[in-house]
Design an enzyme around this catalytic site. Structure first.
Site, mmCIF file in Angstrom:
data_model
loop_
_atom_site.group_PDB
_atom_site.id
_atom_site.type_symbol
_atom_site.label_atom_id
_atom_site.label_comp_id
_atom_site.label_asym_id
_atom_site.label_seq_id
_atom_site.Cartn_x
_atom_site.Cartn_y
_atom_site.Cartn_z
ATOM 1 N N HIS A 81 0.889 -0.932 -0.053
ATOM 2 C CA HIS A 81 -0.147 0.051 -0.097
ATOM 3 C C HIS A 81 0.796 1.388 0.007
ATOM 4 C CE1 HIS A 81 -3.195 -2.714 0.764
ATOM 5 N NE2 HIS A 81 -2.897 -2.913 1.967
ATOM 6 N N HIS A 109 6.154 7.202 5.881
ATOM 7 C CA HIS A 109 5.815 6.663 4.460
ATOM 8 C C HIS A 109 5.202 7.482 3.456
ATOM 9 C CE1 HIS A 109 2.139 6.831 6.867
ATOM 10 N NE2 HIS A 109 1.532 6.980 5.734
ATOM 11 N N HIS A 134 4.250 11.193 5.369
ATOM 12 C CA HIS A 134 3.676 10.915 6.864
ATOM 13 C C HIS A 134 4.493 10.406 7.619
ATOM 14 C CE1 HIS A 134 -0.788 10.807 5.109
ATOM 15 N NE2 HIS A 134 -0.241 12.244 5.071
ATOM 16 N N THR A 209 -5.314 7.173 7.615
ATOM 17 C CA THR A 209 -5.950 7.178 6.337
ATOM 18 C C THR A 209 -6.029 5.933 5.387
ATOM 19 O OG1 THR A 209 -4.029 7.768 5.238
ATOM 20 C CG2 THR A 209 -5.209 9.532 6.107
HETATM 21 ZN ZN LIG Z 1 -0.213 8.131 5.310
#
Ligand SMILES: [Zn+2]
Ligand SMILES: *[C@@H]1O[C@H](CO)[C@@H](O)[C@H](O)[C@H]1NC(C)=O
Ligand SMILES: *[C@@H]1O[C@H](CO)[C@@H](O)[C@H](O)[C@H]1NC(C)=O
Ligand SMILES: *[C@@H]1O[C@H](CO)[C@@H](O)[C@H](O)[C@H]1NC(C)=O
Ligand SMILES: *[C@@H]1O[C@H](CO)[C@@H](O)[C@H](O)[C@H]1NC(C)=O
Ligand SMILES: *[C@@H]1O[C@H](CO)[C@@H](O)[C@H](O)[C@H]1NC(C)=O
Ligand SMILES: *[C@@H]1O[C@H](CO)[C@@H](O)[C@H](O)[C@H]1NC(C)=O
Ligand SMILES: *[C@@H]1O[C@H](CO)[C@@H](O)[C@H](O)[C@H]1NC(C)=O
Length: 295
Positions: A81, A109, A134, A209
């Site tokens: 992801h 990330h 982030h 998120t």
């Molecule tokens: Zn993030």
């Protein structure tokens, strides 16, 4: 409503194995995942409309970073992801102190899009940046307890052809992208090299998120973007997702504010120090670790 036992069993067998399946093409489906908070009232990301930002709130204080200018070693993981960096346990611990509490940096990330016009999760005045970084931090007093809270320091990234890839921290992170579920070790980077010098921020309460979108995150979105080389984003787009397909997009759509206030803190003078201080320094625990396994 799930019982606490059912919930913990879910986390044990569901998230802990990294098994919550989700993708960015069908984000509505996140809402119906078992145990999901994704349709809650304080979701992230958001569109920050600057004319509605509350300024001059004396509760807000400068972000005080400790050890963000210290060189760390660690590894990047392709979790299907995102590309996520975690420092090795031998690296000195980096912390951030906000007006709420003090937090320990766990990982950082990235979020990006199919081209440089889109890719950030949060938006400003309905406008995307090319990407978003982030830094995920955890309440140091609550690492193993209930009430644990995370703080994300978010940095907008702007793809800029005039920024050199070769020799940069961006190259170190992406010169070779690991296969799905694989890691690659990284030596000698500093978090500070990925921050703007001016740490003015927007603050608002929000969520993770990615599913299960737990509403346990205090957001500090830095107002000034950082310019990064084009090659960085080109490399990120080659990351293979959980299906083995290139992950060209991994930003969540903006979510309703639902009456939340976004506050702004402006750094009035950037002197020698930018607020970076240099000093060397069971079930629910499991649940939180489990939550982060997907993040
Ligand atoms: Zn993030
Ligand atoms: C995305 O997730 C939805 C819901 O789980 C699923 O129906 C769909 O097939 C997935 N799409 C891809 C491309 O994996
Ligand atoms: C200042 O911001 C904090 C955090 O958002 C909020 O709790 C507080 O109510 C605000 N103070 C005023 C006077 O608006
Ligand atoms: C957002 O729009 C307002 C006008 O509503 C403008 O004054 C402000 O400079 C814009 N901010 C950014 C960061 O684009
Ligand atoms: C941090 O953790 C401590 C200990 O559990 C807790 O008392 C405090 O409320 C937490 N602070 C925040 C902001 O979550
Ligand atoms: C992604 O998968 C394809 C097909 O298996 C492979 O050729 C490619 O090298 C992989 N890319 C990365 C960055 O792992
Ligand atoms: C990821 O790798 C670990 C070993 O490092 C393995 O146990 C796990 O099953 C792998 N997960 C997936 C989804 O391939
Ligand atoms: C820091 O950035 C903010 C937002 O762009 C700006 O208003 C402020 O003037 C800057 N401070 C300095 C000292 O440049």
């Amino acid at each position: 409503m799930m019982t606490p036992l059912a919930l913990s069993l879910f986390f044990f067998f569901g998230i802990a194995s990294g098994a919550v399946p989700f993708n960015y093409t069908n984000q509505i489906a996140w809402n119906s995942l078992f145990g999901s908070f994704c349709s809650g009232g304080r979701q992230s990301p958001i569109d920050i409309i600057t004319r509605n930002v509350q300024g001059g709130n004396s509760t807000l204080t400068p972000l005080r970073m400790t050890n963000w200018d210290t060189s760390v070693n660690g590894y990047v993981l392709n979790n299907g992801h995102t590309l996520k960096f975690s420092p090795s346990s031998a690296s000195s611990e980096a912390r951030v102190q906000t007006f709420i509490s003090t937090y320990k940096l766990l990982q950082f990330h990235f979020h990006w899009g199919p081209n440089n016009m889109v890719g950030s999760e949060n938006k400003v005045n309905n406008t995307f940046f090319s990407g978003e970084l982030h830094f995920v931090n955890q309440n140091v007093s609550a690492v193993n307890s209930v009430g644990s809270q995370f703080t994300v320091v978010a940095v907008f990234l702007t793809a800029d052809s005039s920024v050199q890839y070769s020799g940069s921290v961006w190259e170190k992170l992406t010169e070779s992208i690991p296969a799905f579920n694989a890691t690659r070790s990284i030596q000698s980077i500093t978090y500070e090299s990925m921050l703007p010098s001016n740490l003015s921020y927007y603050y608002f309460p929000g969520s993770l998120t990615t599913p299960l979108c737990n509403e346990i995150v205090e957001w500090f979105v830095l107002q000034n973007p950082v310019s990064v080389p084009m090659e960085f984003f080109n490399k990120l787009r080659t990351l293979n997702d959980t299906n083995g397909d290139p992950l060209t997009l991994n930003y969540r759509d903006v979510q309703p504010l639902n009456g939340r206030t976004v506050s702004g803190y402006t750094v009035e003078s950037v002197s020698g120090s930018i607020g970076l201080m240099s000093t060397t320094t069971a079930l629910l625990a499991f649940l939180l670790i489990a939550v982060l396994a997907n993040y």
